[in-house]
Design a protein around this motif. Structure first.
Motif, PDB file in Angstrom:
ATOM      1  N   LEU A 156      12.087  -6.909 -13.677  1.00  0.00           N
ATOM      2  CA  LEU A 156      11.466  -7.146 -12.375  1.00  0.00           C
ATOM      3  C   LEU A 156      10.711  -5.909 -11.894  1.00  0.00           C
ATOM      4  O   LEU A 156       9.615  -6.023 -11.339  1.00  0.00           O
ATOM      5  N   SER A 157      11.271  -4.750 -12.128  1.00  0.00           N
ATOM      6  CA  SER A 157      10.614  -3.505 -11.731  1.00  0.00           C
ATOM      7  C   SER A 157       9.291  -3.339 -12.469  1.00  0.00           C
ATOM      8  O   SER A 157       8.280  -2.958 -11.869  1.00  0.00           O
ATOM      9  N   ARG A 158       9.285  -3.626 -13.769  1.00  0.00           N
ATOM     10  CA  ARG A 158       8.041  -3.542 -14.543  1.00  0.00           C
ATOM     11  C   ARG A 158       7.000  -4.510 -13.988  1.00  0.00           C
ATOM     12  O   ARG A 158       5.813  -4.179 -13.878  1.00  0.00           O
ATOM     13  N   MET A 159       7.438  -5.707 -13.635  1.00  0.00           N
ATOM     14  CA  MET A 159       6.513  -6.708 -13.100  1.00  0.00           C
ATOM     15  C   MET A 159       5.900  -6.235 -11.779  1.00  0.00           C
ATOM     16  O   MET A 159       4.694  -6.376 -11.566  1.00  0.00           O
ATOM     17  N   VAL A 160       6.724  -5.671 -10.916  1.00  0.00           N
ATOM     18  CA  VAL A 160       6.217  -5.153  -9.644  1.00  0.00           C
ATOM     19  C   VAL A 160       5.236  -4.022  -9.897  1.00  0.00           C
ATOM     20  O   VAL A 160       4.177  -3.960  -9.276  1.00  0.00           O
ATOM     21  N   ASN A 161       5.571  -3.139 -10.825  1.00  0.00           N
ATOM     22  CA  ASN A 161       4.683  -2.020 -11.140  1.00  0.00           C
ATOM     23  C   ASN A 161       3.365  -2.477 -11.771  1.00  0.00           C
ATOM     24  O   ASN A 161       2.368  -1.760 -11.703  1.00  0.00           O
ATOM     25  N   GLN A 162       3.363  -3.666 -12.353  1.00  0.00           N
ATOM     26  CA  GLN A 162       2.135  -4.234 -12.913  1.00  0.00           C
ATOM     27  C   GLN A 162       1.321  -4.971 -11.850  1.00  0.00           C
ATOM     28  O   GLN A 162       0.265  -5.516 -12.140  1.00  0.00           O
TER      29      GLN A 162
ATOM     30  N   ASP B 134       3.043  -9.976  -7.461  1.00  0.00           N
ATOM     31  CA  ASP B 134       3.600 -10.178  -6.125  1.00  0.00           C
ATOM     32  C   ASP B 134       4.543 -11.380  -6.104  1.00  0.00           C
ATOM     33  O   ASP B 134       4.613 -12.146  -7.061  1.00  0.00           O
ATOM     34  N   GLY B 135       5.226 -11.538  -4.997  1.00  0.00           N
ATOM     35  CA  GLY B 135       6.050 -12.721  -4.778  1.00  0.00           C
ATOM     36  C   GLY B 135       7.402 -12.696  -5.461  1.00  0.00           C
ATOM     37  O   GLY B 135       8.010 -13.745  -5.672  1.00  0.00           O
ATOM     38  N   LEU B 136       7.887 -11.519  -5.799  1.00  0.00           N
ATOM     39  CA  LEU B 136       9.171 -11.432  -6.502  1.00  0.00           C
ATOM     40  C   LEU B 136      10.364 -11.236  -5.563  1.00  0.00           C
ATOM     41  O   LEU B 136      11.506 -11.219  -6.003  1.00  0.00           O
ATOM     42  N   GLY B 137      10.093 -11.108  -4.270  1.00  0.00           N
ATOM     43  CA  GLY B 137      11.168 -10.854  -3.316  1.00  0.00           C
ATOM     44  C   GLY B 137      12.196 -11.965  -3.244  1.00  0.00           C
ATOM     45  O   GLY B 137      13.402 -11.710  -3.281  1.00  0.00           O
TER      46      GLY B 137
END
Length: 134
Positions: A91-97, A100-103
């Motif tokens: 999830l952290s990698r996805m946010v850093n990429q 959005d919308g992962l909350g």
């Protein structure tokens, strides 16, 4: 507003671990508040960074105590920890990429972890240590 209020049912009987678990509840509630206030994107990345540090420290504390006292379910417990850490890193990698919308998915995962892992899996080591009078 809190999504989760600490309850006695979350206690393992090991003070240090219970305090560390309370930190997780605080993170869940911060994320919940941010989602309700429309501040998801500013909080998700910070929560994930905190979770990476939290899991490194907290899981090490649990596993070291289990190892030291011969907890019979250590391997299964460690497997759950590793799976959780992997999901947090993904999830952290996805946010850093920039995704959005992962909350909301993160909130649901953390809530499920609290309900299942702490109340069921961690409760077992709490009973084990209590029976060993540790």
């Amino acid at each position: 507003m809190e999504l989760i209020k600490w309850r006695d049912a979350y206690n393992t009987g090991i003070g240090m671990f219970d305090e560390e678990h309370r930190c997780l509840v605080t993170m869940i509630n911060r994320l919940y508040t941010a989602l309700r206030e429309g501040k998801e994107e500013t909080v998700v990345k910070a929560i994930l960074e905190e979770l990476i540090n939290y899991t490194r420290e907290h899981f090490a504390h649990e596993e070291e105590l289990m190892e030291r006292h011969g907890y019979p379910e250590l391997d299964a417990h460690r497997f759950e920890h590793n799976s959780f850490r992997s999901t947090i890193r993904d999830l952290s990698r996805m946010v850093n990429q920039g995704i959005d919308g992962l909350g909301r998915p993160l909130l649901q995962m953390l809530r499920d972890w609290l309900m299942h892992h702490i109340q069921e899996v961690d409760a077992r080591y709490g009973r084990f240590f209590s029976e060993q009078e540790l």
